[in-house]
Structure formats: C-alpha cells, structure tokens
Enzyme design. Structure first.
Site, PDB file in Angstrom:
ATOM      1  N   HIS A 124     142.301 -27.782 -49.818  1.00 32.25           N
ATOM      2  CA  HIS A 124     142.486 -29.167 -50.250  1.00 32.25           C
ATOM      3  C   HIS A 124     142.210 -29.336 -51.738  1.00 32.25           C
ATOM      4  O   HIS A 124     142.675 -30.305 -52.351  1.00 32.25           O
ATOM      5  CB  HIS A 124     141.657 -30.135 -49.397  1.00 32.25           C
TER       6      HIS A 124
ATOM      7  N   ASP B 193     140.144 -23.800 -44.578  1.00 29.22           N
ATOM      8  CA  ASP B 193     140.300 -24.563 -45.817  1.00 29.22           C
ATOM      9  C   ASP B 193     140.039 -23.677 -47.037  1.00 29.22           C
ATOM     10  O   ASP B 193     138.973 -23.713 -47.645  1.00 29.22           O
ATOM     11  CB  ASP B 193     139.341 -25.756 -45.805  1.00 29.22           C
TER      12      ASP B 193
ATOM     13  N   SER C 108     133.315 -29.320 -52.859  1.00 27.88           N
ATOM     14  CA  SER C 108     134.419 -28.678 -52.157  1.00 27.88           C
ATOM     15  C   SER C 108     134.831 -27.412 -52.896  1.00 27.88           C
ATOM     16  O   SER C 108     135.080 -27.432 -54.098  1.00 27.88           O
ATOM     17  CB  SER C 108     135.617 -29.628 -52.064  1.00 27.88           C
TER      18      SER C 108
END
Length: 709
Positions: free
Chosen positions: A85, A221, A644
């Site tokens: 992402h 991810d 992230s």
C-alpha cells in the site's frame, strides 16, 4: 480539521509516561532504562550500532519511502522492501488497462526491465543535530502562540538556507519535548527509484477495506523497489547510466520465524501522535472531527466504489485516491469506538484531576497554571459547533469535490510567467492530476456533498454559490451540476489547456468551476477567522498543559511524540484478548487465506495459480516447522501512521517482517497507548520471500538478500 490548522502545535505535544513497552524512541536518545528493558526482552544487537553518524549503523538502512511511509534496505544493490500500500500510488501510475500491475502484479527479470517510478523518492537519514540553543534564545517571550511559531519558522529557515538549492537533500527543523528541544534533521534524497516486484492486489491488498485495521489478517502487504545512484553512489536524477545504490548498511533477512514472546523491534517514521491532548481536545476530535469526516467520506466513497467496481479504467484512476480516503475514514470510526470502549476520556479526566490537585497545592503552581484547565475547557466547549462546521467544510470542498481542488491549483498559475515556468507548472501540477480524474464521477459526487453540507451547517456558513443554486436552479443540485460540468472548461484537459494559453486571468475566473472555487475559498477564510481566537487558546493551553504535566512528574522517563522522524519501538510477539471469552493467536497461516477466498469478490478473490500454490503447501525453507505458511503476526510494538513499511527486527536486528497496520480495538493509539490491547500487524518476511520466489517466480531477487536462519 484541527490537525490541519494546529499541526505545528500537535507536533509539540511531545511526551508521555512509560507504560509497559510504550514509546516511539529516538535512537539518538535511548536511555539506560530502555536499553535494559530491551535486553530483558531479548535484544542482543550492539547498542552502539543502532545509531552512528560516522560509521555504518542500523539507522542507515531504514528509509522514508515516498512522502509518508517507511522502508528498509535489504541488499547491497539498493533493494528496498516496503508495503504494497506504500507503493500503491507508484504502481498505479505505472499501470494501464493493458498492463494492470495493480491487478496482476509485476516482476522484473533483470535490472533493465525495472520500471522507473517518476516522482517517487527514497530518503536516507544523514544526521540529527540539536539546534535548540540556536532557536529558543531568539524567540521573544511576549509573542502570541501563532507569532511564536512564525518566529521559530523564520529562524529555522535561516538555519536551513544552505540546503535551499540542493534537490538531493531534505532538511527540517523538528520540535521535540513540547518545543523545549529542536533538532535539525537532514536526509539524502534519491530520485531514481524503480519498481522491481509487486504481488497482485489479491495478495498485497487481500481483504480490502473489510479487513483493514482488523485481526485476524491474511495480507501479503509488500512491494520491492530499487534505489539508483550515479557512478559515485550519490543521488541523481533518473538516467539510464545510473547504477544500483550501495547502502551504508544492509539488513540481514531471517528465515528463523517468530514465536510467542520473541523480541520484536520496529524502526520507522511514525507520523504524529497526540498522547497528551487534553480530555477537552479529545472530546472535540471525536464529535467535531471524526464524526463529520466519517459521514462525508462515506457518501463520497460509496459513489467512487460503485464506479470502480464497474469500470477498470475508473478503478485504476481512483484506486490510490480511494485507498487514502477510506483508510482515515475507517480509522476515524475505529478511533471513536476504541476511545469509548477503553474509557479514555475518564482516564484523561482522572489525570487532569490529579493535575488540578497539584496546581492547587501551593501558590507558586496556582500563579503559573491556575487558569489552565478552565481555559482549555471553555475554549473547546465554546468552539465545538464551529469546529464541526469546519470539518464539514474541509471534507466537502477541500477533500471532496475534485473540481474545486483543480480550480484552486489553477489559481496559482502565473499568466505572466516565463514559458518555461508555465510549462513546468502545467506538466507537474495539472496534467498529472487530470490523468487520474473522471469528470462524470465528480459530477455525481458534487450534488451529494453540497446537499449534505447544506443539511449539516447553518445558513450563515453556506458559500455564496448556494444563493445562485437557489435562485437560478430552484435549489436543485443536480441541475446545477449538469450546468457546471457542461459549461466549465476545467472538466477536461484539452479545453483547459486552450483556456490557459489564450485567455487572461479576468476571463479565467469567470469559468463556472472557478466561480465555485472562489466562493468556497471566501467562506473558508471566514470560518478560519471565526475560529482563530479558539485556535490561539488551544495552542497556548495544550502547550502549557504539557509543561505542567512534565513539571508535576519530573522524575518520569519521557519519549517525544511522533513527528515523522526516525523512531524505534521495542516489545514482544504476542496475541491479545479483544473481549471476554475471545483470544487472538499471534499468527495467521495460508489456511485463513483460503478460508476467506470468495470468487470474483473485489476484496477476497485469488488467482487460480495462488490457490493452487497454497493448497500444494510446497513451502520449502519458507514454511514453519509445522508445515504451514505463516502469513501475518502480531507484536505489541508502539506504531502509528507513517510506520507502514517499517522493518520488524528480532533481537539480532535481523528482518522478520514488515509492519503494515494496527488493530481495530486500539485505534485510540494516537491518543493513548493501551499495552494489553494495542498490537502491530506485520507480514511475515517468510511469506514475502515465498511470494517473490514461488508466486511471482523471481528467485533472483531472493538471491540478492543476505539470508540467515
């Protein structure tokens, strides 16, 4: 809303008491207590190799990826691991309906096939230098809070002036500890970044919005990029002559896996937290920021999602915008729910009661802080309604209707500028934006959001354009939208290019889209002006609250709040109990991936080759001892947005995973750390390597890594 206006304030609200393994620590400021606790949990890596500006150290391997994520260097040829992402926008930009890398994934069989991600940057931390003594003595004590920040900004600009004309250096002055300490933070910025491997979205975004912030999770991810440099290993613009960058420090990758209780450490770039926001500020955020944001974004996203699921072209155009919008939409819902369930307001009020008792314990404290809590309460409660209207305004007109944003951008276009400047503006600011714009979709959004705004705010906060809609279109927002999109030259790029080349500013502002933008801009100024006195009191009050709390508990250990600077958190691999009678294990496996599969579902579909591979269970060295494939795992690390893509390390500072999310039950984490509930969700590095090697059939990438067991 308040974050946009008070960002510099909230970056100053900077400390918290240590509970359990709470804390986002500056590597440069680790204290003995933290190091001792790290070793107790299983940390064996040399402490002096965590941060060193003269010699290679672990800090040299952890990067800022793009504008708001983290990543890690894993090979001596510039490979960077980050989240899928985090690379989503770059992958989208490189995709087309014919070459849909979001949907199908991508691998480069060699360096020549790697795809240049125009506009993407990777920044390596060069240094952190304390400059407190160069700033605070120059700031007059009599200034207001806004003036104080303006003075600090002016001084900071002078300290950073030497970097002004260097496109490969980024430097910022960052406040810590409630503005009592300042650092100059300098980064080397690399601008030639190329996509190497990314899995299909069915792996990298498996579970979509449904699983976002949730556990159990089964998402791969990750994405892989490569940093390129010139022949001297220095940052450079894109060139076919560039070569892979040789990082100062490369992280070894572990195949040893994790078990309950193992040491876990994240290093990354958490964005912002508000751990010492007053109870009054929290209440306003819940009611006047989160709730309006949820409503407006929900209405917009319903329209977007319906179009995206029906049209691949629109899906590609809006994939990144939708992901960004929905992430904080769901975050706002989860935050409000968690704040209530964890009774955070009661905890804050208890702390403020203790502070009140301390203030009233002697005359010195009363003279210094006697006004504090009453002023904060009056300021927040007195501005609750206006703060709510402001959020509705920002979400509708600044973040909702795209055409308004385009018009505001065009307002910055200099008709009298040089041809070179105008060409650069058009290419960088206009053409790129219109590539991902669908006027017909924006046409559907506009009447829905404008109608919702009218229903939620008093008439005095309606921009003047509402009078036009009422008198000329009988209050029919759909008729107005039809007229606007039929008559504006801003709704498609060719017409806009003609307009910019052939008319003057006076003619430009007569366009219906510009009329709408100017009307909303005027109201924006008016709302801001009405809120200004409240903002001023909030800024001063929160700053004084922090000072009072630090003075009251002067013997406590403090860590600075998140400010998108490199931070470390330490903890352990562990599950959690979300509610009575329920226990969540610390890991998930391929079994859960297959259990969630729903054919052709936009969130839970899997390609046949992935299903076949997982069912075959030929995981080899990437599998766990029990024969399963570990997909995701939990740890109690303290992270937030910006983390992230952060590497997760074991006690030897070997890579065991990539952090990509937090859990729903603790979405209050930006405001309070709850050790029994707050968890970091990471993708197991073995699942990353398995996917690269076996699913994407790119074993040459794995061979680049320093693999340890």
């Amino acid at each position: 809303m308040r974050k946009l206006f008070l960002f510099f304030l909230l970056s100053l609200i900077a400390v918290s008491w240590v509970k359990a393994d709470e804390g986002m620590w500056l590597l440069k400021e680790l204290n003995r207590e933290s190091v001792a606790r790290m070793k107790e949990l299983g940390f064996t890596f040399p402490v002096n190799k965590l941060y060193d500006e003269k010699n290679a150290s672990l800090k040299d391997a952890v990067v800022i990826f793009g504008g708001g994520c983290s990543g890690v260097a894993v090979s001596d040829k510039g490979l960077i691991f980050t989240n899928h992402h985090c690379g989503y926008g770059a992958i989208q930009k490189l995709s087309s309906v014919e070459a849909d890398y979001l949907k199908n994934g991508f691998k480069a069989d060699n360096q020549q096939q790697e795809l240049y991600a125009d506009g993407l940057t990777v920044s390596f931390l060069r240094s952190m230098e304390e400059v407190t003594d160069q700033i605070l003595p120059k700031v007059p004590m009599v200034l207001s809070e806004v003036q104080r920040e303006q003075a600090i900004d002016s001084i900071s600009d002078e300290l950073l002036r030497q970097y002004d004309n260097d496109p490969f250096t980024s430097a910022r002055i960052i406040p810590f500890y409630s503005g009592n300490k300042y650092y100059k933070v300098v980064y080397d910025v690399f601008r030639d970044i190329r996509l190497v491997v990314t899995p299909p979205s069915s792996v990298g975004k498996y579970g979509g919005d449904t699983d976002n912030w949730m556990w159990p999770r089964h998402t791969g991810d990750f994405s892989v990029f490569r940093v390129y440099a010139d022949r001297n290993n220095k940052p450079a613009k894109y060139s076919v002559d560039n070569v892979p960058y040789r990082p100062k420090y490369v992280v070894p990758v572990s195949l040893g896996g994790v078990k309950e209780g193992d040491y876990a450490m994240t290093i990354g770039y958490p964005g912002s937290t508000q751990r010492y926001l007053s109870s009054f500020g929290i209440a306003q955020q819940m009611e006047s920021e989160n709730k309006p944001r949820i409503e407006v974004r929900g209405a917009k996203q319903d329209i977007w999602w319906d179009a995206m699921t029906k049209n691949d072209t629109i899906r590609l155009k809006y994939a990144n915008k939708y992901a960004g919008s929905s992430n904080y939409w769901k975050n706002s819902m989860g935050m409000n729910e968690a704040l209530v369930k964890l009774d955070v307001l009661a905890q804050k009020r208890q702390l403020e009661k203790r502070l009140s008792d301390w203030i009233n314990s002697n005359e010195k404290n009363r003279a210094k802080y006697g006004h504090l809590l009453k002023t904060l309460e009056e300021t927040y409660t007195g501005s609750t309604d206006l703060a709510r209207y402001t959020t509705y305004f920002l979400e509708t007109f600044n973040n909702g209707i795209e055409l308004i944003r385009f018009a505001n951008t065009i307002l910055q276009f200099d008709m009298d500028g040089t041809e070179e400047d105008k060409s650069e503006f058009i290419n960088d600011r206009i053409i790129e934006s219109y590539k991902n714009y669908e006027p017909k979709l924006d046409r559907k959004v506009l009447p829905v959001l404008m109608r919702l705004y009218e229903q939620r705010v008093p008439a005095e906060y309606l921009p003047d354009i509402y009078n036009k809609i009422k008198t000329e279109f009988d209050g029919d927002y759909d008729k107005y939208a039809d007229w606007l999109f039929a008559n504006s030259q801003f709704t498609n790029l060719p017409d806009l290019m003609k307009l910019l080349k052939n008319v003057d500013t006076e003619t430009l502002v007569q366009d219906p889209a510009m009329e709408l933008a100017l009307s909303t801009k005027d109201m924006g100024y008016e709302i801001t002006e009405r809120m200004m006195s409240a903002y001023e009191n909030m800024m001063r009050g929160e700053r004084e609250l922090m000072a009072a709390l630090m003075e009251m508990d002067s013997k406590k250990n403090f860590y600075p709040d998140a400010t998108f600077t490199q931070r470390m958190s330490y903890g352990s691999v562990k599950g959690y109990k979300p509610r009575d009678g329920v226990w969540y294990d610390y890991y998930t496996t391929e079994k859960g991936v297959l259990e969630k599969y729903r054919e052709n579902d936009p969130e839970f579909h899997l390609e046949p080759k992935i299903i076949e591979a997982l069912k075959k269970r030929d995981f080899g060295r990437y599998g766990a001892k029990d024969g399963t494939m570990r997909v995701n795992f939990l740890s109690d690390n303290d992270i937030t947005g910006g983390n992230s893509g952060s590497p997760v390390f074991n006690g030897k500072a070997e890579l065991i995973g990539l952090a990509f999310d937090g859990n729903w039950e603790a979405l209050s984490g930006d405001i309070v750390f709850e050790p029994e509930m707050q968890r970091t969700i990471s993708v197991d590095i073995r699942y990353v390597l398995y996917t690269i090697d076996k699913i994407m059939e790119a074993p040459h990438i794995v061979r680049e890594l320093n693999i340890v067991k």
